[in-house]
Design an enzyme around this catalytic site. Structure first.
Site, short mmCIF file in Angstrom:
data_model
loop_
_atom_site.label_atom_id
_atom_site.label_comp_id
_atom_site.label_asym_id
_atom_site.label_seq_id
_atom_site.Cartn_x
_atom_site.Cartn_y
_atom_site.Cartn_z
N ASP A 195 0.81 -1.22 0.00
CA ASP A 195 0.00 0.00 0.00
C ASP A 195 0.85 1.27 0.00
OD1 ASP A 195 0.96 -0.37 2.49
OD2 ASP A 195 -0.93 -0.01 3.55
N ASP A 241 26.49 14.21 -12.12
CA ASP A 241 25.47 14.77 -13.01
C ASP A 241 24.19 14.78 -12.19
OD1 ASP A 241 23.50 15.28 -14.87
OD2 ASP A 241 24.33 13.95 -16.41
N GLU A 258 26.60 19.94 -23.01
CA GLU A 258 27.22 18.93 -22.16
C GLU A 258 28.17 17.98 -22.89
OE1 GLU A 258 24.48 15.82 -20.81
OE2 GLU A 258 22.83 17.00 -21.59
N HIS A 314 27.61 10.63 -27.14
CA HIS A 314 26.27 11.21 -26.99
C HIS A 314 26.23 12.59 -27.63
CE1 HIS A 314 27.62 13.81 -23.64
NE2 HIS A 314 28.21 12.75 -23.10
N HIS A 351 24.94 6.19 -17.82
CA HIS A 351 23.77 6.28 -16.94
C HIS A 351 24.02 5.64 -15.58
CE1 HIS A 351 20.85 6.95 -20.53
NE2 HIS A 351 21.50 8.04 -20.18
N HIS A 378 14.66 15.95 -20.07
CA HIS A 378 14.77 15.90 -21.54
C HIS A 378 13.43 16.44 -22.03
CE1 HIS A 378 17.96 12.48 -21.20
NE2 HIS A 378 18.42 13.65 -20.84
N GLU A 421 28.56 19.99 -17.93
CA GLU A 421 27.21 20.29 -18.43
C GLU A 421 26.66 21.56 -17.79
OE1 GLU A 421 24.21 17.30 -17.49
OE2 GLU A 421 22.90 18.10 -19.06
N ASP A 450 19.98 20.73 -14.67
CA ASP A 450 20.74 19.56 -15.13
C ASP A 450 22.21 19.98 -15.25
OD1 ASP A 450 21.58 17.22 -16.29
OD2 ASP A 450 20.48 17.49 -18.18
N ARG A 472 32.60 14.85 -18.02
CA ARG A 472 31.53 15.59 -18.71
C ARG A 472 31.39 16.92 -17.99
NH1 ARG A 472 28.09 11.98 -18.88
NH2 ARG A 472 26.68 12.35 -17.12
N TYR A 501 34.99 9.92 -22.65
CA TYR A 501 34.91 8.71 -21.81
C TYR A 501 35.93 7.72 -22.35
CZ TYR A 501 30.66 11.32 -21.19
OH TYR A 501 29.78 12.35 -20.99
N HIS A 506 20.23 18.89 -25.06
CA HIS A 506 18.81 18.56 -25.23
C HIS A 506 18.02 19.73 -24.67
CE1 HIS A 506 18.86 17.60 -20.90
NE2 HIS A 506 19.98 16.93 -21.13
N1 GLY Z 1 21.16 14.07 -16.68
C1 GLY Z 1 20.66 13.65 -17.91
C2 GLY Z 1 21.33 14.33 -19.00
O1 GLY Z 1 22.34 14.98 -18.79
O2 GLY Z 1 20.89 14.33 -20.10
MN MN Z 2 21.60 16.76 -19.76
MN MN Z 3 22.87 15.78 -16.91
#
Ligand code: GLY
Ligand code: MN
Ligand code: MN
Length: 465
Positions: free
Chosen positions: A40, A264, A412, A358, A247, A369, A435, A275, A433, A416, A362
Site C-alpha cells: 500500500d 550529473d 554537455e 552522446h 547512466h 529531456h 554540463e 541539469d 563531462r 569517456y 537537449h
Molecule cells: N542528466 C541527464 C542528461 O544529462 O541528459
Molecule cells: Mn543533460
Molecule cells: Mn545531466
C-alpha cells in the site's frame, strides 16, 4: 524562497491553447496517475507536465478540459474528510474555479458522465497521444456514448489530434516566469555541486572511507534545504572508472584519492528541472593527464557555448564541440594520426565516437529531456539522406531547429576513455563531462548554472577552501 506564478499566467496559457484548437475543437489533459511502489505504498506522486503547465495544480486524479471557445472545466478529487485526514488537503471542485481560474469544476468521478456531454457537437478531440495508458480507450468510450445520442441530432467528433504537437511548441519557449524558476533551480543545483566537491576534499583530507553515496547525500541535502521538491532525475555520482558508464547511478563504490568524480545532478523546483554535470578530482588536485583531458572537454564546451545563440541551429553547438574534440583526440594521442588521419577524417568517419558517444545537449524545462521538436517546423519536408560511416545505416536528416530567445537547452560535452589497445594508459578509465544549462537570448545565451565553477583552477581553489 520559491517563486509564485500568478493564476493569470496559467489562464493565459489555456487561452492560447484554446485559440489553436479550432472553435469546434476540445482538448482533454489528464494529470499523471498515482503509481503503486509495493503493497500500500505509492511512488512519490509527480504531476503530469502538460497538465501542470496549464493549471499549476499538483493534486493527483485530476483532468482538465478546454474547449475551442475558451471554456475550461476541471475534474478534481472531491472533498472527503476521511481521505484528507489520511492523505492531506484537497482543493475540491467547489473551490477550484476561484483558486485556479477555471470556468467549472466537477469531481473526478464524474468524468464518465460529463465528458460525453462536453464532446457532443464538437468536431475534433485533442489529447496527448501515447502519454497516458488507457486514455485513448477512455476517449473511445466517451465517443461511443455521444454516438448513442446522434439519432437525437447530436454531432459526434470525427477527428482526433495529438495535443502534444501544440503544447510542445508552447513549452519549448520559456516565458519570464519559467525562466525565473529555472534560474533559481540552477542556483540551488550549483550550490549542491559545490557542497559535494567540498565534502569530497574534506573527507579525503581526513583519511575517511568515502563512498559515492556520501556525495549523493550532500546533493539531496542542498536540494531540500532550499525548497526543491526532489532531484529532477536520478543523480549520477560516479567515482573513477564508473564515470565511463553514461547512466551510472550513485552507489556504494569507494571514492579514492587520485581519482576523478563525475556528478550529473540537478534539482526540480516547482515543476522545472535543472541539469548540471561537473567532474572534479576527489582530493581537489587534478593530475597531469586528468587536467589535459579536462582542458579539452572545457575547450569543446566553450566552442559550443559560442555557437549557441538565436538564429543558430540546434546542431551547431554539437558540431562545434565535435570539431574541437576531434582535433584534441589527435593532439593528445587518443587517436593515432596514422590510422585516423586528419580532424576532418575523424569527424567524417565518426572515429571520435569511441570517446564521445552522446549528443551535446537537449531541451530542458519541466522535463529534464524536455519536449519540443528538434526539427525546424517549416522545413520538415526538406529531407536528405546520408550513410552512417560506422553502422552503414541510411540516416534521414531534416533541417535542425533554429534557436530562438527563451528556448532552454543543455550544453554537455564529454570524453569517456575506456581501457583499450592503442589508447595511452595514462588516460585509461577517465570519464569527464561538463554540463551547463543555457537560455537562448537575442545575442547569445545566458548560462544559468555557472554558480558552480567550471575552470580547473577554480575548482581546485574551491576544494582547498
Ligand atoms: N542528466 C541527464 C542528461 O544529462 O541528459
Ligand atoms: Mn543533460
Ligand atoms: Mn545531466
Amino acid at each position: 524562497m520559491n517563486i509564485t506564478v500568478p493564476a493569470a499566467v496559467y489562464a493565459q496559457r489555456r487561452a492560447r491553447l484554446a485559440d489553436q484548437l479550432g472553435r469546434d475543437g476540445i482538448a482533454i489533459i489528464p494529470t499523471a496517475p498515482e503509481r503503486q511502489r509495493n503493497r500500500d505504498s505509492d511512488f512519490l506522486f509527480r504531476h503530469d507536465s502538460y497538465f501542470y503547465y496549464l493549471t499549476g495544480f499538483t493534486e493527483p486524479n485530476a483532468c482538465l478540459v478546454i474547449s475551442g471557445d475558451g471554456r475550461t472545466t476541471l475534474f478534481c478529487q472531491p472533498k472527503d474528510l476521511e481521505r484528507e485526514i489520511w492523505d492531506g488537503y484537497r482543493l475540491g471542485p467547489a473551490a477550484a474555479p476561484a483558486a485556479l481560474g477555471v470556468d467549472a469544476a466537477h469531481a473526478s468521478g464524474d468524468l464518465d458522465t460529463q465528458l460525453p456531454r462536453l464532446l457532443e457537437n464538437r468536431v475534433c478531440v485533442w489529447y496527448p497521444f501515447a502519454i497516458h495508458s488507457g486514455l485513448a480507450a477512455r476517449v473511445e468510450g466517451w465517443l461511443n456514448a455521444v454516438r448513442a445520442r446522434v439519432r437525437y441530432g447530436a454531432l459526434c467528433p470525427a477527428e482526433q489530434n495529438d495535443l502534444c504537437t501544440l503544447l510542445d511548441e508552447m513549452r519549448l519557449v520559456k516565458d519570464a516566469h519559467e525562466q525565473a524558476i529555472m534560474r533559481r533551480a540552477s542556483q540551488i543545483s550549483a550550490g549542491a555541486h559545490i557542497r559535494a566537491m567540498q565534502r569530497s576534499a574534506r573527507m579525503l583530507r581526513a583519511g575517511e572511507d568515502m563512498r559515492e553515496y556520501h556525495l549523493d547525500a550532500e546533493l539531496l541535502h542542498e536540494f531540500r534545504q532550499h525548497g526543491s521538491q526532489y532531484p529532477a532525475y536520478g543523480s549520477i555520482v560516479a567515482a573513477g572508472a564508473n564515470a565511463c558508464v553514461l547512466h551510472y547511478r550513485a552507489d556504494t563504490a569507494p571514492v579514492r584519492d587520485g581519482e576523478l568524480v563525475l556528478i550529473d545532478a540537478g534539482c526540480e523546483l516547482d515543476g522545472y528541472a535543472s541539469d548540471i554535470t561537473r567532474t572534479f578530482p576527489a582530493n581537489g588536485r587534478f593530475t597531469g593527464p586528468q587536467r589535459a583531458l579536462y582542458g579539452l572537454v572545457l575547450a569543446s564546451q566553450e566552442a559550443a557555448v559560442a555557437a549557441t545563440r538565436a538564429g543558430a541551429r540546434f546542431t551547431d553547438p554539437h558540431d562545434a564541440t565535435v570539431a574541437v574534440l576531434a582535433q584534441g583526440m589527435l593532439d593528445l594521442g587518443l587517436l593515432d594520426r596514422n590510422k585516423a588521419g586528419t580532424a576532418q577524417d575523424v569527424i567524417d568517419q565518426r572515429a571520435y565516437f569511441q570517446f564521445y558517444m552522446h549528443r551535446t545537449g537537449h531541451w530542458l524545462g519541466m522535463d529534464v529531456h524536455d519536449c519540443g521538436s528538434y526539427v525546424e517546423p517549416g522545413e520538415v519536408g526538406q529531407v536528405s539522406q546520408r550513410k552512417d560511416p560506422l553502422s552503414g545505416e541510411m540516416i534521414t536528416n531534416r533541417p535542425s531547429r533554429v534557436l530562438r530567445p527563451g528556448m532552454v537547452l543543455t550544453i554537455e560535452p564529454g570524453l569517456y576513455v575506456r581501457a583499450a589497445a592503442g589508447v595511452p594508459e595514462a588516460f585509461h578509465n577517465i570519464g569527464i563531462r561538463i554540463e551547463d544549462d543555457a537560455i537562448i537570448t537575442e545575442s547569445g545565451c545566458e548560462l544559468i548554472t555557472r554558480g558552480v565553477p567550471v575552470k580547473a583552477d577554480e575548482i581546485e581553489a574551491l576544494m582547498r577552501a
